[in-house]
Design an enzyme around this catalytic site. Structure first.
Site, PDB file in Angstrom:
ATOM      1  N   CYS A  43       0.937  -1.194  -0.043  1.00 13.75           N
ATOM      2  CA  CYS A  43       0.055  -0.242  -0.018  1.00 13.75           C
ATOM      3  C   CYS A  43       0.986   1.462   0.091  1.00 13.75           C
ATOM      4  O   CYS A  43       0.523   2.201  -0.968  1.00 13.75           O
ATOM      5  CB  CYS A  43      -1.047  -0.127   1.330  1.00 13.75           C
ATOM      6  SG  CYS A  43      -1.955   1.371   1.533  1.00 13.75           S
ATOM      7  N   CYS A  48      -1.700   1.770  -3.124  1.00 15.59           N
ATOM      8  CA  CYS A  48      -2.603   2.781  -2.676  1.00 15.59           C
ATOM      9  C   CYS A  48      -1.784   4.212  -2.647  1.00 15.59           C
ATOM     10  O   CYS A  48      -2.533   5.211  -3.391  1.00 15.59           O
ATOM     11  CB  CYS A  48      -3.298   2.697  -1.422  1.00 15.59           C
ATOM     12  SG  CYS A  48      -3.314   1.078  -0.788  1.00 15.59           S
ATOM     13  N   LYS A  51       0.072   5.507  -6.094  1.00 16.18           N
ATOM     14  CA  LYS A  51      -1.018   5.330  -7.150  1.00 16.18           C
ATOM     15  C   LYS A  51      -1.727   6.805  -6.790  1.00 16.18           C
ATOM     16  O   LYS A  51      -2.055   7.405  -7.740  1.00 16.18           O
ATOM     17  CB  LYS A  51      -1.884   4.183  -7.007  1.00 16.18           C
ATOM     18  CG  LYS A  51      -3.133   4.311  -7.800  1.00 16.18           C
ATOM     19  CD  LYS A  51      -4.234   3.513  -7.502  1.00 16.18           C
ATOM     20  CE  LYS A  51      -4.787   3.675  -6.329  1.00 16.18           C
ATOM     21  NZ  LYS A  51      -5.696   2.762  -5.725  1.00 16.18           N
ATOM     22  N   TYR A 179      -9.303  -3.285 -11.499  1.00 22.18           N
ATOM     23  CA  TYR A 179      -9.058  -1.666 -10.935  1.00 22.18           C
ATOM     24  C   TYR A 179      -7.717  -1.160 -11.212  1.00 22.18           C
ATOM     25  O   TYR A 179      -7.684  -0.012 -11.490  1.00 22.18           O
ATOM     26  CB  TYR A 179      -9.579  -1.493  -9.362  1.00 22.18           C
ATOM     27  CG  TYR A 179      -8.646  -2.074  -8.265  1.00 22.18           C
ATOM     28  CD1 TYR A 179      -7.674  -1.077  -7.625  1.00 22.18           C
ATOM     29  CD2 TYR A 179      -8.633  -3.223  -7.862  1.00 22.18           C
ATOM     30  CE1 TYR A 179      -7.091  -1.347  -6.833  1.00 22.18           C
ATOM     31  CE2 TYR A 179      -7.635  -3.566  -6.836  1.00 22.18           C
ATOM     32  CZ  TYR A 179      -6.731  -2.544  -6.435  1.00 22.18           C
ATOM     33  OH  TYR A 179      -5.897  -3.062  -5.320  1.00 22.18           O
ATOM     34  N   GLU A 183      -7.251   1.965 -13.310  1.00 26.20           N
ATOM     35  CA  GLU A 183      -6.629   3.161 -12.628  1.00 26.20           C
ATOM     36  C   GLU A 183      -5.191   3.846 -13.393  1.00 26.20           C
ATOM     37  O   GLU A 183      -5.031   4.862 -13.622  1.00 26.20           O
ATOM     38  CB  GLU A 183      -6.265   2.943 -11.085  1.00 26.20           C
ATOM     39  CG  GLU A 183      -7.249   2.736 -10.454  1.00 26.20           C
ATOM     40  CD  GLU A 183      -7.219   2.389  -9.004  1.00 26.20           C
ATOM     41  OE1 GLU A 183      -8.235   2.547  -8.047  1.00 26.20           O
ATOM     42  OE2 GLU A 183      -6.038   1.786  -8.663  1.00 26.20           O
ATOM     43  N   HIS A 437     -27.193  21.075  -0.590  1.00 31.11           N
ATOM     44  CA  HIS A 437     -26.995  21.797  -1.801  1.00 31.11           C
ATOM     45  C   HIS A 437     -26.184  23.072  -1.972  1.00 31.11           C
ATOM     46  O   HIS A 437     -25.922  23.723  -1.077  1.00 31.11           O
ATOM     47  CB  HIS A 437     -28.645  22.232  -2.326  1.00 31.11           C
ATOM     48  CG  HIS A 437     -28.606  23.008  -3.513  1.00 31.11           C
ATOM     49  ND1 HIS A 437     -28.972  22.397  -4.605  1.00 31.11           N
ATOM     50  CD2 HIS A 437     -28.848  24.100  -4.099  1.00 31.11           C
ATOM     51  CE1 HIS A 437     -29.061  22.837  -5.766  1.00 31.11           C
ATOM     52  NE2 HIS A 437     -28.996  24.159  -5.273  1.00 31.11           N
ATOM     53  N   GLU A 442     -26.247  15.108  -3.202  1.00 32.04           N
ATOM     54  CA  GLU A 442     -27.401  15.225  -3.120  1.00 32.04           C
ATOM     55  C   GLU A 442     -28.495  14.543  -3.604  1.00 32.04           C
ATOM     56  O   GLU A 442     -29.349  14.138  -3.118  1.00 32.04           O
ATOM     57  CB  GLU A 442     -27.964  16.557  -3.073  1.00 32.04           C
ATOM     58  CG  GLU A 442     -28.070  17.126  -4.497  1.00 32.04           C
ATOM     59  CD  GLU A 442     -28.494  18.890  -4.414  1.00 32.04           C
ATOM     60  OE1 GLU A 442     -29.502  19.012  -3.968  1.00 32.04           O
ATOM     61  OE2 GLU A 442     -27.520  19.525  -4.697  1.00 32.04           O
TER      62      GLU A 442
HETATM   63  C1  FAD Z   1      -1.267  -0.822  -7.597  1.00 32.74           C
HETATM   64  C2  FAD Z   1      -2.103  -1.074  -6.308  1.00 32.74           C
HETATM   65  C3  FAD Z   1      -3.033  -0.169  -6.117  1.00 32.74           C
HETATM   66  C4  FAD Z   1      -3.873  -0.363  -4.856  1.00 32.74           C
HETATM   67  N1  FAD Z   1      -4.702   0.263  -4.328  1.00 32.74           N
HETATM   68  C5  FAD Z   1      -5.264   0.351  -3.300  1.00 32.74           C
HETATM   69  C6  FAD Z   1      -6.452   1.397  -2.791  1.00 32.74           C
HETATM   70  O1  FAD Z   1      -6.387   2.150  -3.428  1.00 32.74           O
HETATM   71  N2  FAD Z   1      -7.193   0.961  -1.663  1.00 32.74           N
HETATM   72  C7  FAD Z   1      -6.785  -0.331  -0.986  1.00 32.74           C
HETATM   73  O2  FAD Z   1      -7.435  -0.359  -0.058  1.00 32.74           O
HETATM   74  N3  FAD Z   1      -5.882  -1.158  -1.369  1.00 32.74           N
HETATM   75  C8  FAD Z   1      -5.352  -0.829  -2.356  1.00 32.74           C
HETATM   76  N4  FAD Z   1      -4.269  -1.880  -3.072  1.00 32.74           N
HETATM   77  C9  FAD Z   1      -4.298  -3.229  -2.171  1.00 32.74           C
HETATM   78  C10 FAD Z   1      -3.433  -3.031  -0.901  1.00 32.74           C
HETATM   79  O3  FAD Z   1      -2.064  -2.680  -1.492  1.00 32.74           O
HETATM   80  C11 FAD Z   1      -3.078  -4.153  -0.162  1.00 32.74           C
HETATM   81  O4  FAD Z   1      -4.469  -4.999  -0.006  1.00 32.74           O
HETATM   82  C12 FAD Z   1      -2.545  -4.419   1.177  1.00 32.74           C
HETATM   83  O5  FAD Z   1      -1.303  -3.635   1.006  1.00 32.74           O
HETATM   84  C13 FAD Z   1      -2.475  -5.572   1.784  1.00 32.74           C
HETATM   85  O6  FAD Z   1      -1.534  -5.535   3.104  1.00 32.74           O
HETATM   86  P1  FAD Z   1      -0.922  -6.864   3.491  1.00 32.74           P
HETATM   87  O7  FAD Z   1      -0.325  -6.612   4.878  1.00 32.74           O
HETATM   88  O8  FAD Z   1      -1.739  -8.013   3.260  1.00 32.74           O
HETATM   89  O9  FAD Z   1       0.195  -7.195   2.354  1.00 32.74           O
HETATM   90  P2  FAD Z   1       1.277  -6.127   1.747  1.00 32.74           P
HETATM   91  O10 FAD Z   1       1.110  -4.724   2.140  1.00 32.74           O
HETATM   92  O11 FAD Z   1       1.687  -6.489   0.597  1.00 32.74           O
HETATM   93  O12 FAD Z   1       2.539  -6.227   2.739  1.00 32.74           O
HETATM   94  C14 FAD Z   1       3.207  -7.482   2.720  1.00 32.74           C
HETATM   95  C15 FAD Z   1       4.612  -7.451   2.864  1.00 32.74           C
HETATM   96  O13 FAD Z   1       5.394  -8.600   3.344  1.00 32.74           O
HETATM   97  C16 FAD Z   1       6.473  -8.694   2.750  1.00 32.74           C
HETATM   98  N5  FAD Z   1       7.019  -9.949   2.616  1.00 32.74           N
HETATM   99  C17 FAD Z   1       6.898 -10.900   1.701  1.00 32.74           C
HETATM  100  N6  FAD Z   1       7.245 -12.065   1.806  1.00 32.74           N
HETATM  101  C18 FAD Z   1       8.250 -11.985   2.887  1.00 32.74           C
HETATM  102  C19 FAD Z   1       8.920 -12.944   3.662  1.00 32.74           C
HETATM  103  N7  FAD Z   1       8.898 -14.050   3.375  1.00 32.74           N
HETATM  104  N8  FAD Z   1       9.801 -12.464   4.641  1.00 32.74           N
HETATM  105  C20 FAD Z   1       9.798 -10.997   4.854  1.00 32.74           C
HETATM  106  N9  FAD Z   1       9.122 -10.152   4.199  1.00 32.74           N
HETATM  107  C21 FAD Z   1       8.092 -10.843   3.183  1.00 32.74           C
HETATM  108  C22 FAD Z   1       6.518  -7.735   1.394  1.00 32.74           C
HETATM  109  O14 FAD Z   1       7.692  -7.116   1.086  1.00 32.74           O
HETATM  110  C23 FAD Z   1       5.353  -6.641   1.765  1.00 32.74           C
HETATM  111  O15 FAD Z   1       6.185  -5.351   2.228  1.00 32.74           O
HETATM  112  C24 FAD Z   1      -3.513  -1.676  -4.124  1.00 32.74           C
HETATM  113  C25 FAD Z   1      -2.624  -2.586  -4.588  1.00 32.74           C
HETATM  114  C26 FAD Z   1      -1.873  -2.461  -5.717  1.00 32.74           C
HETATM  115  C27 FAD Z   1      -1.077  -3.423  -5.976  1.00 32.74           C
END
Ligand code: FAD
Length: 460
Positions: A43, A48, A51, A179, A183, A437, A442
Site C-alpha cells: 500500500c 494505494c 498510486k 481496478y 486506474e 445543496h 444530494e
Molecule cells: C497498484 C495497487 C494499488 C492499490 N490500491 C489500493 C487502494 O487504493 N486501496 C486499498 O485499500 N488497497 C489498494 N491496494 C491493495 C493493498 O495494497 C493491499 O490490500 C494491502 O497492501 C495488503 O496488505 P498486507 O499487509 O496483506 O500485505 P502487503 O502490504 O503487501 O505487505 C506484505 C509485506 O510482506 C513482505 N514480505 C513478503 N514475503 C516476505 C517474507 N518471506 N519475509 C519477509 N517479508 C516478506 C513484502 O515485502 C511486503 O512488504 C492496491 C494494491 C496495488 C498493487
C-alpha cells in the site's frame, strides 16, 4: 512463552503485519517483524499511496482544460515525469521512516530480511539466524500475476515497475480489466500518454455493478482511452525504438511500454508452509478461520496472503483483530460485509454493498433507483460528462443494500454512504435526509422514482 525468543513473530511489514505487531506489543507481547523489501508494504511503497499521488497528478489535465469556461486563461501547461516521481519517492521514503518509528516506539524489533518457516515455532532469517516464537503471523501480502507465458513476456512491466519508469511512455498498452488496470489507464492518459486497454472479457471491472462498468467505459473512451475487449495480448516483439504488440485478434499496436495488470496472487511461495503445517484454501490463499487462525494452532495469517478482501483497511482490521484475539484477551472476528471500495479511475468509482446482479440473485424483490446527470461544474467547463448514481434496495424491507457512484468525489461519497448501509438504513431514511445543496451527492437522497424492480423467480 518464556521458552521462546519472542511471543510473536510477524512475517511481512505491510498494512496487516505492522498493525498487528504494534497492537500486540501494546498488549505486552515481545514482538519481532521481518520485512524483506521496505516497511509499509504494498500500500505505502507501490500501491494505494503512490498510486493516488499519480492520480492527483493526472487530474490536473482536466482541471486546466475546464478552467477556460470559468474565465481562466491557462498558458500551455507542461508536465515533467521526473519531478513527479522524485517528489512521490520522497513522500514514500518519509512514510516508510514513519512506519519504522512507529514500530520502534512500540518496542517492536525489526529485521530487514526475508523470513521463512522451518517448523510451527521456528523462523529463519536470510543470514541463517533462527528465532523461536510462541505465535507467528503470516502477513506477506500478494504479488502481480502475469497469466500464461507468451512470446515477449520479458518486456512486460507490472504496477510495481510503473511507479519507477525513467520517463513517461508516449504510447502504453495495458492488459487487464481490474481496478489497477483502469486506474493506470487514467493515470497515463491524464499525464499525456496514448493508452490502449486490452481485456479478454466482455467489459472492464468484472464484479462491479454492470451499469457502473458500462458508464466508466463510456467515460474513459470519451477521454481518449482506447478500450479493446474480447481480445488479449498474444505476443510482444522488440521493434528497436518501440514494442510491437500483437493481439489475439491479429491486430498489431506499437507501444513504448506494455503493462500487465492481470491479477495478483498471495505470496505463499517458498515460505515453509508445509513444514509448519499451514494449509492453502481453494482461493489460493492461506486457509484461515474467522479469527485468522490457520490450520497450525499457533500460526495466523492476515491480509492479501489470505485472499479474502484484498484492501488495505481490511488487512489493517484483520491484523488488529488478530492482536486483540491472541494477546488482548478479546476474541475478535472481522466482518467482511459491506466493505466500501473505490476505483481511482477517471472519473472515479465509489461503491458499497451489493450490485444489482447480486441483489437480484439473493433478494425476493430488488428495487433500483438510478440517476445520470450532468454535474454543475460541467455546465461552464463544457466537459461532456455525466455522473451515475445508483441505489439498490431490498424491496420488502426497504433497506438500501447497495450504493454505487461514478463521478467526481465518488470515493468520498462511498465512505459516508457505507456508514448508512452498514447501519441498515432504509430508502425512507435516505429520503428523510435533507439534501446538501448544491452538491452531486444530494442526488443520493433525492432519487424518488424507482427505475426498475425485479422479483426473483422461484427456484424450480
Ligand atoms: C497498484 C495497487 C494499488 C492499490 N490500491 C489500493 C487502494 O487504493 N486501496 C486499498 O485499500 N488497497 C489498494 N491496494 C491493495 C493493498 O495494497 C493491499 O490490500 C494491502 O497492501 C495488503 O496488505 P498486507 O499487509 O496483506 O500485505 P502487503 O502490504 O503487501 O505487505 C506484505 C509485506 O510482506 C513482505 N514480505 C513478503 N514475503 C516476505 C517474507 N518471506 N519475509 C519477509 N517479508 C516478506 C513484502 O515485502 C511486503 O512488504 C492496491 C494494491 C496495488 C498493487
Amino acid at each position: 512463552m518464556a521458552d521462546y525468543d519472542v511471543d510473536l513473530f510477524v512475517i511481512g511489514g505491510g498494512s496487516g503485519g505492522v498493525r498487528a505487531a504494534r497492537i500486540a506489543a501494546g498488549h505486552g507481547a515481545r514482538v519481532m517483524v521481518a520485512e524483506e523489501y521496505r516497511l509499509g508494504g504494498t500500500c505505502v511503497i507501490r500501491g494505494c499511496v503512490p498510486k493516488k499521488l499519480l492520480v492527483y497528478a493526472s487530474r490536473f489535465r482536466g482541471e486546466f482544460e475546464d478552467a477556460a469556461g470559468f474565465g481562466w486563461t491557462v498558458p500551455q501547461a507542461s508536465f515533467d515525469w521526473t519531478t513527479l516521481i522524485a517528489n512521490k519517492d520522497r513522500e514514500i521514503a518519509r512514510l516508510e521512516a514513519a512506519y519504522g518509528a512507529t514500530l520502534a516506539n512500540a518496542g517492536v524489533k525489526v529485521a530487514k530480511s526475508r523470513a521463512v518457516l522451518l517448523d510451527p515455532h521456528t523462523v529463519q532469517l536470510a543470514g541463517g539466524e533462527r528465532v523461536r516464537a510462541a505465535y507467528i503471523l503470516i502477513a506477506t501480502g500478494g504479488a502481480p500475476s502475469y497469466g500464461d507465458p507468451i512470446p515477449g513476456i520479458e518486456h512486460v512491466i507490472s504496477s510495481n515497475e510503473a511507479f519507477h519508469l525513467p520517463q513517461l511512455p508516449r504510447r502504453v498498452v495495458i492488459q487487464g480489466g481490474g481496478y489497477i488496470a483502469v486506474e493506470f489507464a487514467g493515470i497515463f492518459a491524464g499525464l499525456g500518454s496514448h493508452v490502449t486497454l486490452v481485456y479478454r472479457g466482455d467489459n472492464i471491472l468484472r464484479g462491479f455493478d454492470d451499469d457502473v462498468r458500462r458508464h466508466l467505459r463510456v467515460e474513459m473512451e470519451a477521454r481518449g482511452i482506447t478500450v479493446l475487449t474480447g481480445c488479449k495480448v498474444a505476443a510482444i516483439a522488440n521493434a528497436g525504438s518501440h514494442y510491437s504488440v500483437e493481439l489475439s485478434s491479429g491486430n498489431r499496436i506499437p507501444a513504448d511500454r506494455v503493462m500487465f495488470a492481470t491479477g495478483r496472487h498471495p505470496n505463499i511461495g517458498k515460505l515453509g508452509l508445509k513444514e509448519a503445517g499451514v494449509e492453502i484454501a481453494g482461493n489460493g490463499g492461506i486457509a484461515v478461520d474467522k479469527y485468522s487462525r490457520s490450520s497450525a494452532q499457533n500460526i495466523y495469517a492476515v491480509g492479501d496472503v489470505t485472499n479474502r478482501v484484498n484492501l488495505t483497511p481490511v488487512a489493517i482490521r484483520e491484523g488488529h483483530a488478530f492482536a486483540d484475539t491472541v494477546f488482548g484477551g478479546k476474541p475478535t472476528a472481522v466482518d467482511h460485509t459491506d466493505v466500501p471500495t473505490a476505483v481511482f479511475s477517471e472519473p472515479e468509482i465509489g461503491t458499497v454493498g451489493l450490485t444489482e446482479t447480486q441483489a437480484r440473485a439473493r433478494l425476493a424483490r430488488t428495487d433500483v433507483y438510478m440517476a445520470m446527470f450532468k454535474p454543475l461544474k460541467a455546465t461552464l467547463s463544457g466537459r461532456d460528462t455525466t455522473i451515475l448514481m445508483k441505489l439498490v434496495v431490498d424491496g420488502p424491507s426497504d433497506r438500501v443494500v447497495g450504493c454505487h457512484v461514478v463521478g467526481e468525489g465518488a470515493a468520498e461519497m462511498a465512505q459516508l454512504a457505507a456508514v448508512a448501509v452498514k447501519m441498515g438504513a432504509s430508502k425512507a431514511d435516505f429520503d428523510a435526509t435533507i439534501a446538501l445543496h448544491p452538491t452531486a451527492a444530494e442526488e443520493l437522497v433525492t432519487m424518488r422514482k424507482k427505475t426498475a424492480s425485479f422479483v426473483r423467480e422461484a427456484a424450480e
